[in-house]
Design a protein around this motif. Structure first.
Motif, PDB file in Angstrom:
ATOM      1  N   VAL A  46       0.807  -0.903  -0.174  1.00  0.00           N
ATOM      2  CA  VAL A  46      -0.029   0.126   0.114  1.00  0.00           C
ATOM      3  C   VAL A  46       0.949   1.525  -0.065  1.00  0.00           C
ATOM      4  CG1 VAL A  46      -1.969   1.131   1.394  1.00  0.00           C
ATOM      5  CG2 VAL A  46      -1.439  -1.185   0.932  1.00  0.00           C
ATOM      6  N   THR A  47       0.614   1.815  -0.722  1.00  0.00           N
ATOM      7  CA  THR A  47       1.829   3.497  -0.958  1.00  0.00           C
ATOM      8  C   THR A  47       0.557   4.491  -1.568  1.00  0.00           C
ATOM      9  OG1 THR A  47       2.331   3.483  -3.717  1.00  0.00           O
ATOM     10  CG2 THR A  47       3.272   2.158  -1.547  1.00  0.00           C
ATOM     11  N   GLU A  48       1.210   5.781  -1.314  1.00  0.00           N
ATOM     12  CA  GLU A  48       0.423   6.634  -1.920  1.00  0.00           C
ATOM     13  C   GLU A  48       0.592   7.654  -2.701  1.00  0.00           C
ATOM     14  OE1 GLU A  48      -2.547   8.100  -0.085  1.00  0.00           O
ATOM     15  OE2 GLU A  48      -2.818   6.242   0.918  1.00  0.00           O
ATOM     16  N   THR A  53      -4.155   6.403  -3.326  1.00  0.00           N
ATOM     17  CA  THR A  53      -4.242   5.532  -2.514  1.00  0.00           C
ATOM     18  C   THR A  53      -4.110   3.711  -3.821  1.00  0.00           C
ATOM     19  OG1 THR A  53      -4.879   5.969  -0.033  1.00  0.00           O
ATOM     20  CG2 THR A  53      -3.933   3.624  -0.240  1.00  0.00           C
ATOM     21  N   GLU A  54      -2.513   3.549  -3.568  1.00  0.00           N
ATOM     22  CA  GLU A  54      -2.703   2.234  -4.437  1.00  0.00           C
ATOM     23  C   GLU A  54      -1.826   0.951  -3.561  1.00  0.00           C
ATOM     24  OE1 GLU A  54      -0.092   2.441  -8.821  1.00  0.00           O
ATOM     25  OE2 GLU A  54       1.281   1.344  -7.079  1.00  0.00           O
ATOM     26  N   ASP A  76      -8.645  -5.541  -1.370  1.00  0.00           N
ATOM     27  CA  ASP A  76      -9.213  -4.722  -0.862  1.00  0.00           C
ATOM     28  C   ASP A  76     -10.403  -4.393  -0.054  1.00  0.00           C
ATOM     29  OD1 ASP A  76      -8.573  -2.063   0.153  1.00  0.00           O
ATOM     30  OD2 ASP A  76      -9.769  -0.643  -1.649  1.00  0.00           O
ATOM     31  N   ARG A 185      -6.089   1.805  -7.714  1.00  0.00           N
ATOM     32  CA  ARG A 185      -6.085   3.004  -7.166  1.00  0.00           C
ATOM     33  C   ARG A 185      -7.541   3.134  -5.700  1.00  0.00           C
ATOM     34  NH1 ARG A 185      -2.310   4.208 -12.087  1.00  0.00           N
ATOM     35  NH2 ARG A 185      -0.212   2.853 -11.421  1.00  0.00           N
TER      36      ARG A 185
END
Length: 629
Positions: A46-48, A53-54, A76, A185
């Motif tokens: 999980v990254t921003e 949010t991806e 998700d 995303r």
């Protein structure tokens, strides 16, 4: 970890779902999850990035150390959700778009396909939820062509309503894992579906290279005319249906039913000119060998039943002098063994199933049993036909049927295997090839995998406010209304990047009819089709194949039909300048008045009532008509 895994059971077929929790035997450590008993493991990153949010499941993190095999992963779970009676609504990407309110639905769970099964007609790979204080939009990226949604209505003790993206890692147990990461995303937005649609419009331009019509129009006189034009199609003829000969040869082709000749098309064009219809494009359907669906991908010679090539060229030139460009109908998604019998198709180019069998569609069309061509193999046939078609005096939006509505299929042929992602890329490449050869590309349907190459879509949806009970997804569920309200989500996202007519049902609609008005409310352009109905088996099933009022019969009928086309042509000119603008909002003012707001500050007000209505500024909208303000 908010994640579920689906794996194949011991029989190699039955799917089993496992929530990724310690209680279910999963060991969670940072971004990683492992189930020693099942021999399955993966990572969830999980990254921003860029305000979104991806969530990514890396392909190289998927491990299968025993006999158990992954089928799907839901990375998700529970984000796109509401609860019974909380005022929220789920956003479905079916056709234009639909809202499903989280209330008063029987408890059930089912899977809803995006591009990989034919029962649904999703145009976009996204979902969302509109809540009282926010909207959450979820966009599927890598892996979207193999994905579905798991839908839950009034589910469990919490009475949950949810849409969870399910990435299908395999259709069958014996398949290899895909080569891509699974990526989605999400974005939090203001509490309206319109906010989500506007964000998605900017997203596809920024991340997928979707071009604006205003950009495509530069130095392209064909598209400049097409954007302002209505389209009139002419079905020339079709072999006997229902089809009596599945595998045809030149000696066993069924007889032809001739609807029109090229001279008749010329006569309609002269009447259009006399009544001052325009701008308008004319499109010839079934002009080639065997008529409509007669022998694809074989086209030439021009079928003599309609007058042959000399009559075709003579009439195209005469119609062009009247100011109407003429284009052609073509197709590459399917092929018939008849084309192979003529030496113009290699049956080795038919897609194969996993068991090695040829992929037939199961449908008997005019040319016989239709086979699904591997999309990687279509281009030499398209180039051959485009090269020859380009020598004709045609001009206008060249139509390749089905390629922007087709269900994406894999090909397991050892000589030309293709994933669904590769298939999607091929159909977009075909759209771009049409554009490059002829100036404007056109196909049936508006699934976004055909973008940005597609310039015009024959339809976005089927019938107005369609609520096909359970969409045929699972007959064990029984009949139920899947959707509560149709919304023009697609139109807010994509108007200004291509032209379209909004419904199959709006083909041949005339002034004052509800679907005619809705087409304008959604930014569509009118489309007319002489001899629209050619396969009686497709009629009266709720798909919009029912309006056959445009037929070449008597002189009086010719005058009346063209008069209807003239009215639509005049109406279209009232909104033609809006085709290159965005639709920024769509509002309902009571039960019978809608407002479509464009990015250039103008509005189209549509009045569905039998009496006049006033806009807030005091302008009068006539009954069953529209006003541009």
């Amino acid at each position: 970890m908010s994640c579920d895994v689906i794996y194949f059971g011991s029989d190699g077929k039955t799917p089993i779902t496992s929530e990724v929790t310690p209680e279910n035997g999963w060991i969670l450590s940072g971004n990683s999850a492992e189930h020693p008993a099942l021999g399955l493991a993966f990572s969830r990153i999980v990254t921003e990035k860029d305000g979104m949010t991806e969530i990514r499941i890396p392909r190289d993190s998927l491990r299968e150390t025993g006999g158990i095999r992954f089928k799907a992963i839901l990375p998700d779970v529970g984000t796109i959700s509401g609860r019974e009676g909380d005022g929220s609504a789920l956003i479905f990407p079916q056709e234009h778009g639909y809202l499903c309110r989280c209330e008063n639905k029987a408890s059930r769970e089912f899977f809803f396909p995006i591009f990989n099964r034919s029962q649904a007609q999703c145009t976009m790979a996204l979902c969302g939820v509109v809540r009282k204080r926010e909207t959450i939009l979820q966009i599927l990226e890598d892996g979207r062509f193999d994905a579905e949604f798991r839908i839950r209505f009034n589910f469990g003790l919490e009475h949950l309503y949810s849409m969870d993206a399910a990435f299908l890692l395999r259709d069958e147990m014996d398949e290899s894992l895909p080569e891509y990461d699974c990526v989605l995303r999400r974005k939090e937005l203001a509490p309206s579906w319109q906010a989500a649609a506007r964000f998605y419009r900017e997203y596809v331009r920024r991340c997928r290279g979707i071009r604006l019509l205003s950009e495509k129009l530069e130095n392209n006189p064909v598209l400049q005319y097409a954007v302002r034009a209505i389209n009139v199609r002419f079905r020339m003829g079709v072999k006997r249906l229902p089809c009596p000969v599945p595998e045809q040869t030149p000696e066993t082709e069924p007889p032809m039913t001739v609807f029109m000749t090229f001279d008749m098309v010329g006569e309609v064009a002269r009447e259009m000119h006399r009544q001052q219809v325009g701008p308008a494009e004319l499109n010839l359907v079934g002009w080639h060998h065997g008529g409509h669906d007669g022998a694809f991908p074989k086209l030439f010679p021009v079928d003599p039943h309609f007058g042959g090539e000399k009559a075709m060229v003579r009439n195209i030139r005469a119609v062009a002098k009247l100011g109407y460009p003429v284009s052609l109908h073509d197709e590459y998604t399917g092929a018939f063994s008849l084309a192979a019998a003529f030496g113009e198709f290699d049956m080795n180019d038919v897609a194969r199933r996993l068991d090695g069998s040829m992929f037939d569609t199961g449908e008997l069309l005019a040319g016989g049993l239709a086979y699904r061509t591997c999309p990687k193999q279509i281009f030499r046939y398209a180039k051959r036909n485009f090269d020859r078609a380009a020598k004709l005096p045609i001009r206008g939006s060249y139509y390749c049927d089905v390629s922007s509505i087709i269900t994406l299929h894999k090909c397991h042929h050892p000589d030309h295997p293709a994933s669904r992602a590769e298939a999607a890329a091929c159909w977009e490449k075909l759209s771009q090839m049409q554009h490059d050869y002829f100036g404007s590309s056109w196909s049936e349907g508006a699934k976004e995998f055909a973008f940005p190459g597609l310039d015009r879509a024959y339809l976005v949806g089927g019938t107005i406010d369609r609520r096909r009970p359970n969409m045929g997804l699972d007959k064990t569920l029984g009949d139920f209304d899947l959707f509560d309200e149709e919304i023009p989500f697609f139109e807010l996202a994509y108007h200004g990047t291509l032209t379209y007519n909004s419904y199959r049902e709006s083909v041949n609609a005339i002034r004052g009819e509800t679907v005619y008005l809705r087409n304008f409310a959604y930014g569509g352009t009118p489309l007319f089709y002489y001899h629209c109905i050619f396969n009686p088996e497709w009629c009266n099933k709720g798909y919009g194949w029912d309006n056959d009022r445009f037929r070449y019969t008597t002189r009086e009928n010719l005058h009346r039909c063209v008069a209807w086309i003239k009215e639509a042509s005049d109406d279209n000119q009232r909104v033609a300048d809006l085709q290159t603008a965005f639709i920024d909002d769509y509002l309902r003012h009571g039960d019978n008045l809608t407002q479509t707001l464009y990015s250039n500050g103008r509005s189209v007000w549509v009045n569905y009532a039998d009496s006049a209505r006033r806009t807030p500024s005091g302008q009068l909208v006539p009954p069953r008509d529209f006003l541009v303000e």
